[in-house]
Design an enzyme around this catalytic site. Structure first.
Site, PDB file in Angstrom:
ATOM      1  N   SER A 214     -14.247  35.297   3.625  1.00 54.78           N
ATOM      2  CA  SER A 214     -12.173  35.945   4.165  1.00 54.78           C
ATOM      3  C   SER A 214     -11.744  34.587   5.256  1.00 54.78           C
ATOM      4  CB  SER A 214     -12.459  37.054   5.164  1.00 54.78           C
ATOM      5  OG  SER A 214     -11.381  37.125   5.871  1.00 54.78           O
TER       6      SER A 214
ATOM      7  N   LYS B 284     -17.841  39.195   5.695  1.00 56.20           N
ATOM      8  CA  LYS B 284     -17.251  38.420   4.265  1.00 56.20           C
ATOM      9  C   LYS B 284     -17.831  37.821   3.349  1.00 56.20           C
ATOM     10  CE  LYS B 284     -15.446  42.015   2.892  1.00 56.20           C
ATOM     11  NZ  LYS B 284     -13.777  41.974   3.239  1.00 56.20           N
TER      12      LYS B 284
ATOM     13  N   GLU C  33     -12.749  40.712  -9.075  1.00 54.88           N
ATOM     14  CA  GLU C  33     -12.186  41.012  -9.169  1.00 54.88           C
ATOM     15  C   GLU C  33     -10.893  40.055 -10.403  1.00 54.88           C
ATOM     16  OE1 GLU C  33     -10.543  41.774  -4.737  1.00 54.88           O
ATOM     17  OE2 GLU C  33     -12.726  41.262  -4.928  1.00 54.88           O
TER      18      GLU C  33
ATOM     19  N   HIS D 144     -18.730  59.812 -15.914  1.00 56.14           N
ATOM     20  CA  HIS D 144     -17.868  60.257 -14.263  1.00 56.14           C
ATOM     21  C   HIS D 144     -17.708  59.688 -13.196  1.00 56.14           C
ATOM     22  CE1 HIS D 144     -16.794  63.288 -16.916  1.00 56.14           C
ATOM     23  NE2 HIS D 144     -17.953  63.051 -17.416  1.00 56.14           N
TER      24      HIS D 144
END
Ligand code: ARG
Length: 462
Positions: free
Chosen positions: A276, A282, A289, A155
Site C-alpha cells: 500500500s 498491507k 482482484e 452459501h
C-alpha cells in the site's frame, strides 16, 4: 490515393477517414494476412491467372514486407486504410506491375475473413496452452500440502471438510472444459472463406479448395455469402474467453477470501502481492482482484460483438470491422490473467493448521452422525431431525456438538467421528472428497490433461 479511388472525384473527408481506418489496430494481423495472400496468389498461379515468374516476384515482395514488419520498420503510407491495403500497396511498390494482379478474384471481404480466422486459429492454441498451465499450477499447489483439508462451503457457510486437492481440482475441471471448448471452437472455425470474393464468388477459374489446402483449413466454404458475413467464430472465441474469465473471477474471489486475516487459509508470495502506498503493513492480493475484475471486460466484449452482429443484413457490412478490437482485447487480457494467476498459485503457501482447524468445527460432523444412524436402519429424514435437535442443543447451550454427543447415552457411541479428520477418511462415494475417491479422481484428471495436451499439440502442428 486509396486502392479504390477510380470511381471517386474527391478524397475522403478526414473525419470519415479517422472513423474508417483500422490500420491503427489491425496491423497486428500482418503475419496472417501475408500468409493468406501467399496462398491466394499460389491459387491464382495454379489457375493460370499468374505465371510462375509473377508468383515468385509477388512471394519475394511478401517475404520482404513480412521482414519489415518483424523488424518494426514497415512504413505506413497515408492512404493505407487497413493492414490489407497496406500490404497490397507495399507489394505493388516492391514487385512493380505484377503487384496489380494480386487482388484478382479477391475482395477485402473474403480476405479479412480469412486473415482473422488464421489469426484466431493460432490464438486459440495460445489461450488453451495458458489455461492448461493454470491447471498444472493448481495441481502443484495441492501437491505441496499432501493430505491437507479445509472446510468446504455452501452459501459461504461451513458445510463439510474437503481435501485441498479436491477443492483445487474443482477449479481444474472447469478449466479443462474451457480448453475442450476452445479446441472444439477451433475445429468448427477451421473453414476457409478465401475465394468467396466480395460476396458471390467470381467468373474467374479459381479453386477455393486449393487455397484452403495451402492454408491448412479443413475445408473451403460452401456458401460465399455466409463465408464473408460469418463472425460466429469471433463470438464463440469471446464466449470461450468470457467463460474462462468467469472461472478465473471465482478463483480470484476465493483467493481474496483465503488470504484475508479473517480466513487465513493462505498467503501469496511477495512476488505476487502488492503493498500500500500509505499503510506499511498491507500485503494485497491484487492479482486475484484483477482476475476477478477482468471478467467484466470479457463479458462486455462478448456482449458488444453480439449486439453488433444482431440485425446485420447479408452479407458483408462495415459494422463487421468492429469484431477486431474486442477480440484482440479479450485475447491479450485473458493470457495476462492466466499467466499471472498460474504464478500466484505456484507462489501460494497454504496454511494447513489454520484451514484444518476451521474444518475441525464439530458442527461439520453432524451429517456423519446422521449417516451412521442411517447405516443402523434409521430413515434419513428421521436421522436428520434427531441430529438437528443435537445441533439446536449445542447452539442454545453453547456446549460443543462433540460434548453434547459425548454426554448423551443414545449417541455417545459416535464420538470417534469427532476425531481429527475422521469424517473425511470415511467419505468414499465416487467423485466425493475422501482419500479413496481422490485416487480415482487424480487418475481421471491426469487422463484428461494428457488427452487435451496431446490434442493441442497435434492440432497446432497440423
Ligand atoms: N478493415 C475492413 C474490416 O475489418 C476490411 C474490409 C473492408 N471491406 C470493405 N468492403 N470495405 O472489415
Amino acid at each position: 490515393m486509396t486502392l479504390w479511388s477510380g470511381r471517386f472525384t474527391t478524397s475522403m473527408d478526414a473525419t470519415l477517414w479517422n472513423l474508417s481506418e483500422s490500420y491503427s489496430f489491425d496491423h497486428v494481423l500482418y503475419h496472417h494476412d501475408i500468409m493468406g495472400t501467399k496462398a491466394h496468389v499460389g491459387g491464382l498461379q495454379r489457375s493460370g491467372l499468374l505465371s510462375e515468374g509473377e508468383l515468385e516476384e509477388i512471394l519475394a515482395a511478401l517475404d520482404q514486407i513480412e521482414a519489415e514488419f518483424d523488424r518494426g520498420v514497415f512504413v505506413r503510407s497515408g492512404s493505407d486504410e487497413d493492414i490489407h491495403m497496406a500490404i497490397e500497396r507495399r507489394a505493388t511498390e516492391l514487385a512493380g506491375d505484377v503487384g496489380a494482379k494480386i487482388h484478382t478474384s479477391r475482395s477485402r471481404n473474403d480476405q479479412v475473413a480469412t486473415t482473422l480466422r488464421l489469426f484466431t486459429r493460432d490464438a486459440l492454441v495460445e489461450v488453451a496452452g495458458a489455461t492448461l498451465d493454470l491447471v498444472r499450477a493448481l495441481q502443484e499447489a495441492g501437491e505441496k500440502s499432501p493430505g491437507a483439508y479445509l472446510p468446504g462451503y455452501t452459501h459461504l457457510q461451513r458445510a463439510q471438510p474437503v481435501l485441498l486437492t479436491h477443492h483445487l481440482s474443482a477449479h481444474a475441471w472447469s478449466l479443462l472444459r474451457d480448453v475442450d471448448r476452445l479446441m472444439d471452437n477451433r475445429d468448427r472455425m477451421n473453414v476457409s472463406p478465401l475465394g468467396a470474393g466480395a460476396l458471390a464468388g467470381t467468373s474467374l477459374p479459381i479453386q477455393p479448395a486449393t487455397t484452403a489446402g495451402l492454408l491448412g483449413f479443413k475445408e473451403p466454404f460452401a456458401n460465399s455469402m455466409d463465408a464473408v458475413s460469418d463472425r460466429d467464430f469471433v463470438a464463440e472465441t469471446l464466449f470461450d474467453i468470457a467463460m474462462i474469465g468467469i472461472h478465473l473471477s471465482r478463483m480470484g474471489e476465493e483467493l481474496v477470501l483465503w488470504t484475508s486475516a479473517e480466513f487465513n487459509f493462505a498467503t501469496l508470495g511477495d512476488d505476487f502481492t502488492t503493498g500500500s502506498s500509505m499503510l506499511p503493513q498491507k500485503k494485497n492480493s491484487d492479482v486475484a482482484e484483477l482476475a476477478r475484475g477482468k471478467s467484466g471486460r470479457f463479458v462486455g466484449n462478448l456482449t458488444g460483438l453480439l449486439v453488433t452482429l444482431k440485425g446485420l443484413p447479408l452479407s458483408y457490412n462495415r459494422d463487421l470491422q468492429e469484431d477486431k478490437e474486442p477480440l484482440f482485447d479479450s485475447l491479450r487480457n485473458v493470457v495476462l490473467v492466466l499467466a499471472a494467476l498460474s504464478g500466484a498459485y505456484r507462489s501460494l503457501t497454504f496454511h494447513v493448521a489454520s484451514a484444518e482447524e476451521a474444518a475441525n468445527d464439530p458442527f461439520l460432523v453432524a451429517i456423519d452422525i446422521a449417516e451412521k444412524l442411517v447405516e443402523e436402519g434409521v430413515p434419513f429424514r428421521r436421522a436428520h431431525e434427531e441430529v438437528g435437535k443435537l445441533v439446536a442443543e449445542a447452539v442454545s447451550t453453547g456446549v460443543s456438538l462433540r460434548d453434547v454427543v459425548a454426554a448423551s447415552e443414545r449417541y455417545a457411541r459416535f464420538i470417534e467421528l469427532f476425531e481429527i479428520g475422521a469424517a473425511l477418511r470415511q467419505r468414499r462415494s465416487p467423485g466425493g472428497s475422501g482419500p479413496v475417491p481422490a485416487i480415482e479422481q487424480a487418475q481421471r484428471l491426469h487422463g484428461v490433461i494428457e488427452q487435451l495436451t496431446k490434442r493441442l499439440r497435434d492440432e497446432s502442428a497440423s
